[in-house]
Structure formats: C-alpha cells, structure tokens
Design an enzyme around this catalytic site. Structure first.
Site, short mmCIF file in Angstrom:
data_model
loop_
_atom_site.label_atom_id
_atom_site.label_comp_id
_atom_site.label_asym_id
_atom_site.label_seq_id
_atom_site.Cartn_x
_atom_site.Cartn_y
_atom_site.Cartn_z
N PHE A 186 -29.12 -35.20 -20.24
CA PHE A 186 -27.80 -34.57 -20.05
C PHE A 186 -27.35 -34.89 -18.62
O PHE A 186 -28.14 -34.78 -17.68
CB PHE A 186 -27.90 -33.06 -20.26
CG PHE A 186 -26.58 -32.37 -20.28
CD1 PHE A 186 -25.76 -32.44 -21.39
CD2 PHE A 186 -26.14 -31.65 -19.18
CE1 PHE A 186 -24.52 -31.81 -21.41
CE2 PHE A 186 -24.91 -31.01 -19.18
CZ PHE A 186 -24.09 -31.09 -20.31
N ASP A 255 -36.69 -29.55 -19.42
CA ASP A 255 -35.42 -28.91 -19.74
C ASP A 255 -35.47 -28.51 -21.21
O ASP A 255 -35.55 -29.37 -22.09
CB ASP A 255 -34.26 -29.89 -19.49
CG ASP A 255 -32.88 -29.27 -19.74
OD1 ASP A 255 -32.79 -28.36 -20.59
OD2 ASP A 255 -31.90 -29.71 -19.12
N TYR A 280 -27.46 -19.54 -23.93
CA TYR A 280 -26.25 -19.35 -24.73
C TYR A 280 -26.23 -20.20 -26.00
O TYR A 280 -25.28 -20.14 -26.77
CB TYR A 280 -24.99 -19.62 -23.91
CG TYR A 280 -24.98 -20.92 -23.13
CD1 TYR A 280 -24.72 -22.13 -23.76
CD2 TYR A 280 -25.22 -20.93 -21.77
CE1 TYR A 280 -24.72 -23.31 -23.05
CE2 TYR A 280 -25.21 -22.11 -21.04
CZ TYR A 280 -24.96 -23.30 -21.69
OH TYR A 280 -24.96 -24.48 -20.98
N LYS A 281 -27.28 -20.97 -26.23
CA LYS A 281 -27.34 -21.78 -27.45
C LYS A 281 -28.10 -21.01 -28.53
O LYS A 281 -27.61 -20.03 -29.07
CB LYS A 281 -27.98 -23.14 -27.14
CG LYS A 281 -27.22 -23.97 -26.11
CD LYS A 281 -27.88 -25.31 -25.88
CE LYS A 281 -27.25 -26.07 -24.73
NZ LYS A 281 -25.85 -26.47 -24.99
N ARG A 429 -22.11 -34.00 -34.20
CA ARG A 429 -23.31 -33.18 -34.04
C ARG A 429 -23.19 -31.90 -34.87
O ARG A 429 -22.16 -31.23 -34.85
CB ARG A 429 -23.51 -32.77 -32.58
CG ARG A 429 -23.93 -33.85 -31.64
CD ARG A 429 -24.50 -33.29 -30.34
NE ARG A 429 -23.78 -32.12 -29.85
CZ ARG A 429 -24.18 -31.37 -28.82
NH1 ARG A 429 -25.30 -31.66 -28.19
NH2 ARG A 429 -23.47 -30.33 -28.43
#
Length: 456
Positions: A186, A255, A280-281, A429
């Site tokens: 990322f 990560d 938050y995922k 996705r």
C-alpha cells in the site's frame, strides 16, 4: 514508492485456468457442507425473487446458497450489524456499523463526557483504554495481553515500528543499513519506509514479497511487509517469512490491515517482532477508528519510539522535561487518546466475544470459494480474470477481478445494489466479512455482475 501499484505475478485461479469445477475446493468443517435434499429452498431477502426463466445453473447455485446459509453457525451475527437490502462487499475498506456502537457512544457523550467530565479519565477508564482495547484486538491477532496498544493511525504506527525496529537492529550491528519493503505495498507503507530510511541513515530496497526470504541478508535491518496484498487479496506466508528474516538477524514489521479480523495471524506463535494495522475494516471500528501497534514483549525494553510523548512517559503527570519511557505496551502511546473513536471501537469489538477467528476464517474461505464458482458459472470467461489465488493458503478474505472498464462496471454494480470497490486501472475488489455476509448475497452479487457486464 516504486512498484506501489504493481500487483505482481498473476496467481492461478478458477477463472484464469479455463477449468470448470463441479464443486468448491474448500473442505472445512461440515457446517458449510452440502445440506440434505430436504433443506429449505432458496429464500433470501438479499437474493431477490427468482425469475421464472432462471437457468438450471442459477437455480442450483441459489439453492446451494440457501443450504449453506441454513447451516452457517455465524449467520445470527448479521443481526448485530446495521444493514439494509444492499449487498455490502466492501468491508475490506470500511466495516458495517455494529448495533452496540450508537448506544455506547450516546452514553459516553451524555454521561461520561457530559456529566462526569474530567473525572471520566479515571472513573470511566479513559486513561487505560489504549491498553485495555489493545488486549481485545490482541486476542484476535494471537497476542498475549500487554503487547498491543490502540491509538493513532496506521501510518503513524508504521513510522514508530519501523524506526524503533531499525534502532533495535543497529544495536546488534551498525552495518545493518537497509530496510526492505514489499514492492507492491500500500503506497503509504512505502512513503513511510522511505522517510524512516532517510531518518535512520538506511537505504530502502523494494522487493517482491515472495522474494523477501532470499533477499534478506547481513545488511538488512528491518523488513516491512503486508500480510495480505490490498489489491489482489494474496496472503503472504507470515511464518516462513518471519523465520527467514530472523535467520538473517533482522527484524520484521507486518502490516495486518487486510488480515486482522479475517483470518488467524498468530503473532506470538510465529515470533513476530512488531505489527501494525487498522480497525475500520474487518474489525468494524468505524471511519477513522484508531489503529494498533504490537510490540513483542521481548522487544519492549528496547523499543525506542521516534515519537515520544507525554502519554508514553513513565510518569506522565510529573511533567519532567527529560523523557523516561513507560514500561510495556504503553511505550507505543504518544499524545492524548482519541477517546470517542476509541470507545466506539471497544463497543464494536463486543461482537467478537463469542466468536473465534478460526471459524471466521473457515467461513471466509467458503464464501470466496463460492463466489469464484458463481462468477465462473455466470460470467463469460473473457470478461473477468481473477487476481486472487485459488489456493487457500495464499488467499485473504477478498476477491479481486481484473475487468476492462472496471470503474464503470463497479459504478453500475453500486447502482444495482452490490457495493464493492474499484482499484485503478482495472480491478474490481469484493471483500467478504464472514460476520455479516451470507451465501445468498454472494450468489446474487455474481448474478448482478454477470447482468451488468452483459448489458454494458
């Protein structure tokens, strides 16, 4: 950051092999196995009414979805979330709202802040929230208490972890002057790794995640790698990579943004040095929810944060001009915690109290297997190509499909009530959150995708 948008070598998948399969490759516990013929027929609000002209394939997969939903031990968890008729397959970007959060926040605002005010730092446990909530997150990561602290953003925690890890590594030898980073990471991870390299006098080497075990050498200080690739959903080998990095005398920072809450991590079991991630995922903490930092107990006495703050001082209210770090996970703190978002996260984590990460992983694999089967059955072979590995050991909890005009296709899916997301230039996705995603929704999403492509 070189390579930040590269997805690497395309993995094999049911959609790229040209091979039709008669059933899922998944062979987990029987709660997701085929149900007896007497099981109820397909009937799902999210799946929508069956048309009179439905093909045998559609009818068969819809019926199978209904049987899988009926046998799903996690199915009742859906009621713990605020959802509607949309098929929400974007929990890998932002998890749905748990129903426990609004009343908890209302109490925090009206009573703890409104009436108790400053007394809540002690009486309501605000001061100890970063470590208390960190332990709840740690349970899902395979970390014993006292090693995870919640606070700040993922980006800030990556900076803390990488710089502190370099400092630990250079105590072992000043010759360790390289930071290796997953070249398809990322972008933020790459930006911060590059900044950390400048700050510590290191050079940055982008390396394919699969090549890290052989690329790590005597000059390596730290390796920063994603557990799951954010674009393709590829799951990297945490145990083997960690062992290889340690064999070379270096440290590893993982990560976990796209794996925490979706699959077992085993931080303690695999000897991970440091790890970071967002909440938050799959952890459903809400937009901007605080991130977390894991520092293995063995490294805590030597964890030298590049961001020392009064909250991580051994005596924070002594207001000493000289910094003395606190003991344990509290060394990862910096400034005043974001109490409102932190306590929203704490309420969100209650949904995990009677759930194991292993059963979530089992359902995740079943969902992604089933989606790939449905897409293979419904969508013409030349319209999409899966970037997500078919092998379970290499798959996270999302499916990435390469598709021409992916941006327009995703916009049309959203208009039709199927919410995923799009990554430039050509990736659709779909994230599968086992706590609230059902098999009927998965089957319906594949049918809607096929229809959108056919009519586009």
């Amino acid at each position: 950051m070189p390579g930040a948008e590269r997805s690497g070598v395309e993995p094999s998948s049911p959609l790229s092999s040209g091979r039709k399969r008669s059933g899922p490759e998944w062979s987990g516990p029987q709660q997701f196995g085929p149900a007896p013929a007497a099981s109820r027929p397909a009937a799902s609000r999210s799946a929508g009414p069956r048309s009179a002209g439905a093909s045998p394939a559609e009818s068969g997969l819809a019926g199978e979805a209904a049987r899988l939903d009926a046998a799903d031990r996690l199915r009742a968890k859906r009621d713990a979330f605020v959802l509607d008729d949309a098929i929400y397959l974007d929990g890998n970007s932002l998890g749905a709202l748990p129903r426990a959060v609004p009343p908890r926040l209302a109490d925090v605002v009206a009573r703890e802040w409104g009436r108790l005010r400053i007394r809540s730092w002690e009486e309501s446990g605000w001061w100890t929230a970063p470590e208390r909530i960190g332990d709840r997150v740690g349970r899902l990561l395979g970390a014993a208490p006292g090693q995870v602290v919640v606070g700040d953003s993922t980006s800030v925690n990556i900076f803390k972890a990488v710089v502190a890890a370099v400092r630990i590594a250079q105590e072992r030898g000043a010759h360790r002057d390289q930071i290796l980073v997953d070249e398809a990471t990322f972008p933020t991870d790459g930006y911060i790794a590059e900044s950390a390299a400048r700050m510590t006098g290191c050079t940055l080497r982008p390396v394919a995640a699969g090549d890290i075990p052989t690329a790590t050498g005597p000059r390596t200080a730290v390796v920063l790698v994603n557990h799951v690739d954010y674009r393709t959903g590829r799951l990297h080998d945490l145990p083997a990579t960690t062992a290889a990095v340690h064999a070379a005398g270096a440290l590893v920072v993982w990560d976990l943004c796209h794996s925490a809450g979706a699959l077992p991590v085993g931080l303690d079991a695999h000897g991970v040095d440091l790890a970071v991630g967002c909440t938050y995922k799959y952890l459903n903490g809400g937009p901007g929810a605080p991130a977390y930092l894991y520092v293995a107990r063995a490294h805590q006495p030597r964890f030298d944060s590049p961001l020392p703050g009064w909250n991580s001082h051994a005596d924070p209210f002594g207001m000493d001009s000289a910094y003395t770090p606190a003991a344990g996970a509290a060394r990862g703190r910096v400034g005043t915690p974001d109490i409102l978002s932190m306590l929203a996260l704490e309420a969100a984590l209650e949904v995990w109290d009677d759930v194991t990460i292993e059963e979530v992983r089992t359902k995740s694999l079943a969902l992604t297997d089933f989606f790939l089967r449905c897409v293979e059955e419904y969508v013409p072979a030349d319209r999409v190509r899966s970037l997500t590995p078919a092998a379970h050991a290499e798959r996270g909890s999302q499916v990435a499909l390469r598709c021409a005009d992916a941006g327009e296709v995703m916009a049309e899916l959203v208009r039709r009530g199927v919410v995923g997301d799009f990554r430039r230039p050509d990736v659709l996705r779909f994230g599968f959150t086992p706590l609230y995603t059902g098999f009927a929704e998965v089957e319906r999403a594949a049918r809607v995708l096929a229809a959108a492509l056919a009519e586009g």
